[in-house]
Design a protein around this motif. Structure first.
Motif, PDB file in Angstrom:
ATOM      1  N   ARG A   1       0.860  -1.185   0.000  1.00  0.00           N
ATOM      2  CA  ARG A   1       0.000   0.000   0.000  1.00  0.00           C
ATOM      3  C   ARG A   1       0.891   1.227   0.000  1.00  0.00           C
ATOM      4  O   ARG A   1       1.978   1.214   0.578  1.00  0.00           O
ATOM      5  N   PHE A   2       0.452   2.280  -0.660  1.00  0.00           N
ATOM      6  CA  PHE A   2       1.143   3.565  -0.571  1.00  0.00           C
ATOM      7  C   PHE A   2       0.519   4.403   0.543  1.00  0.00           C
ATOM      8  O   PHE A   2      -0.714   4.448   0.675  1.00  0.00           O
ATOM      9  N   ASN A   3       1.353   5.073   1.328  1.00  0.00           N
ATOM     10  CA  ASN A   3       0.908   6.121   2.244  1.00  0.00           C
ATOM     11  C   ASN A   3       1.311   7.463   1.639  1.00  0.00           C
ATOM     12  O   ASN A   3       2.453   7.622   1.180  1.00  0.00           O
ATOM     13  N   TYR A   4       0.400   8.422   1.655  1.00  0.00           N
ATOM     14  CA  TYR A   4       0.624   9.700   0.967  1.00  0.00           C
ATOM     15  C   TYR A   4       0.192  10.843   1.869  1.00  0.00           C
ATOM     16  O   TYR A   4      -1.000  11.056   2.089  1.00  0.00           O
ATOM     17  N   ALA A   5       1.162  11.564   2.421  1.00  0.00           N
ATOM     18  CA  ALA A   5       0.860  12.714   3.280  1.00  0.00           C
ATOM     19  C   ALA A   5       0.628  13.934   2.392  1.00  0.00           C
ATOM     20  O   ALA A   5       1.566  14.515   1.835  1.00  0.00           O
ATOM     21  N   LEU A   6      -0.627  14.311   2.253  1.00  0.00           N
ATOM     22  CA  LEU A   6      -1.007  15.384   1.335  1.00  0.00           C
ATOM     23  C   LEU A   6      -0.475  16.731   1.826  1.00  0.00           C
ATOM     24  O   LEU A   6      -0.645  17.094   2.992  1.00  0.00           O
ATOM     25  N   GLN A   7       0.155  17.496   0.925  1.00  0.00           N
ATOM     26  CA  GLN A   7       0.747  18.779   1.285  1.00  0.00           C
ATOM     27  C   GLN A   7       0.928  19.645   0.040  1.00  0.00           C
ATOM     28  O   GLN A   7       0.640  19.211  -1.075  1.00  0.00           O
TER      29      GLN A   7
ATOM     30  N   ILE B   1      -4.459   8.262   1.823  1.00  0.00           N
ATOM     31  CA  ILE B   1      -4.154   9.691   1.733  1.00  0.00           C
ATOM     32  C   ILE B   1      -4.365  10.329   3.098  1.00  0.00           C
ATOM     33  O   ILE B   1      -5.465  10.291   3.662  1.00  0.00           O
ATOM     34  N   GLN B   2      -3.312  10.901   3.623  1.00  0.00           N
ATOM     35  CA  GLN B   2      -3.337  11.475   4.967  1.00  0.00           C
ATOM     36  C   GLN B   2      -3.342  12.994   4.902  1.00  0.00           C
ATOM     37  O   GLN B   2      -2.468  13.601   4.285  1.00  0.00           O
ATOM     38  N   TYR B   3      -4.343  13.604   5.512  1.00  0.00           N
ATOM     39  CA  TYR B   3      -4.353  15.064   5.628  1.00  0.00           C
ATOM     40  C   TYR B   3      -3.381  15.472   6.727  1.00  0.00           C
ATOM     41  O   TYR B   3      -3.245  14.791   7.734  1.00  0.00           O
ATOM     42  N   LEU B   4      -2.708  16.595   6.523  1.00  0.00           N
ATOM     43  CA  LEU B   4      -1.764  17.072   7.526  1.00  0.00           C
ATOM     44  C   LEU B   4      -2.477  17.830   8.629  1.00  0.00           C
ATOM     45  O   LEU B   4      -3.286  18.719   8.374  1.00  0.00           O
TER      46      LEU B   4
END
Length: 202
Positions: A144-150, A174-177
């Motif tokens: 799985r990809f983890n993606y810290a949105l910025q 997709i992770q919101y900061l």
């Protein structure tokens, strides 16, 4: 489900991470301590990562194997920069899922966020893992990809999904900061990024 951070050490200094503020002195959990915690809880599922990079732990594969042999489903989050030349060990450990923190679709953006030029190596390691799985007719470990949105990567979200697809990665988180102790980095990470922009991209 149990989460155990077997190490809080990391080889990267990502802009989104506040690990260095929480852990000024990195440490490793001993194998015996891990066994003691695991045996007390006997979890069905276990995550052997936290803010640290689990593959920096010298006994990470031993830890994963112990959990697997005890009947648990095992996963971890990883920047995937410390598995090169260890793909066979990784598969042999029996780990069920790897959540690869990527945060970019190309080398340039990856470097801006990570301040390390590891993008090509990460992609190459994923390809090598896929080849080994195919060769051995294995479905695990799942990726799985983890993606810290910025600010730096919001316009690359679609390209990263395409990258995931090309690497046979079937999910992306997709992770919101959120900022509690990183106000000094807020301008760099979000600046004028508006909720409308995020909704539009999603």
């Amino acid at each position: 489900h149990l989460q155990v951070e077997i190490t809080n050490a990391c080889n990267l200094r990502c802009a989104t991470c506040h690990r260095n503020l929480i852990y000024p002195k990195p440490a490793m959990m001993s194998y015996e301590t891990f066994k003691k915690i695991f045996d007390e809880v006997k979890p069905e599922k276990i995550n052997v990562s936290g803010l640290g990079e689990p593959f920096l732990h010298p006994e990470v594969f031993k830890i994963i194997k112990y959990a697997k042999q005890s009947g648990a489903v095992v996963n971890c989050a990883t920047n995937f920069t410390r598995v090169r030349d260890r793909i066979d060990e990784l598969i042999d450990s029996g780990i069920d899922q790897l959540k690869v923190s990527i945060d970019a679709a190309n080398r340039e953006t990856f470097y801006k966020i990570r301040e390390q030029d590891n993008f090509d190596m990460v992609v190459a390691s994923i390809k090598e893992l896929n080849e080994k799985k195919k060769e051995c007719r294995l479905k695990k470990p799942d990726l799985r990809f983890n993606y810290a949105l910025q600010r730096e990567n919001i316009d690359e979200l679609l390209d990263t999904i395409k990258l995931a697809h090309s690497l046979n990665i079937k999910a992306m988180y997709i992770q919101y900061l959120e900022y509690i102790d990183r106000e000094d980095r807020k301008k760099r990470l979000v600046a004028d990024l508006a909720p409308e922009k995020i909704k539009s991209v999603l």
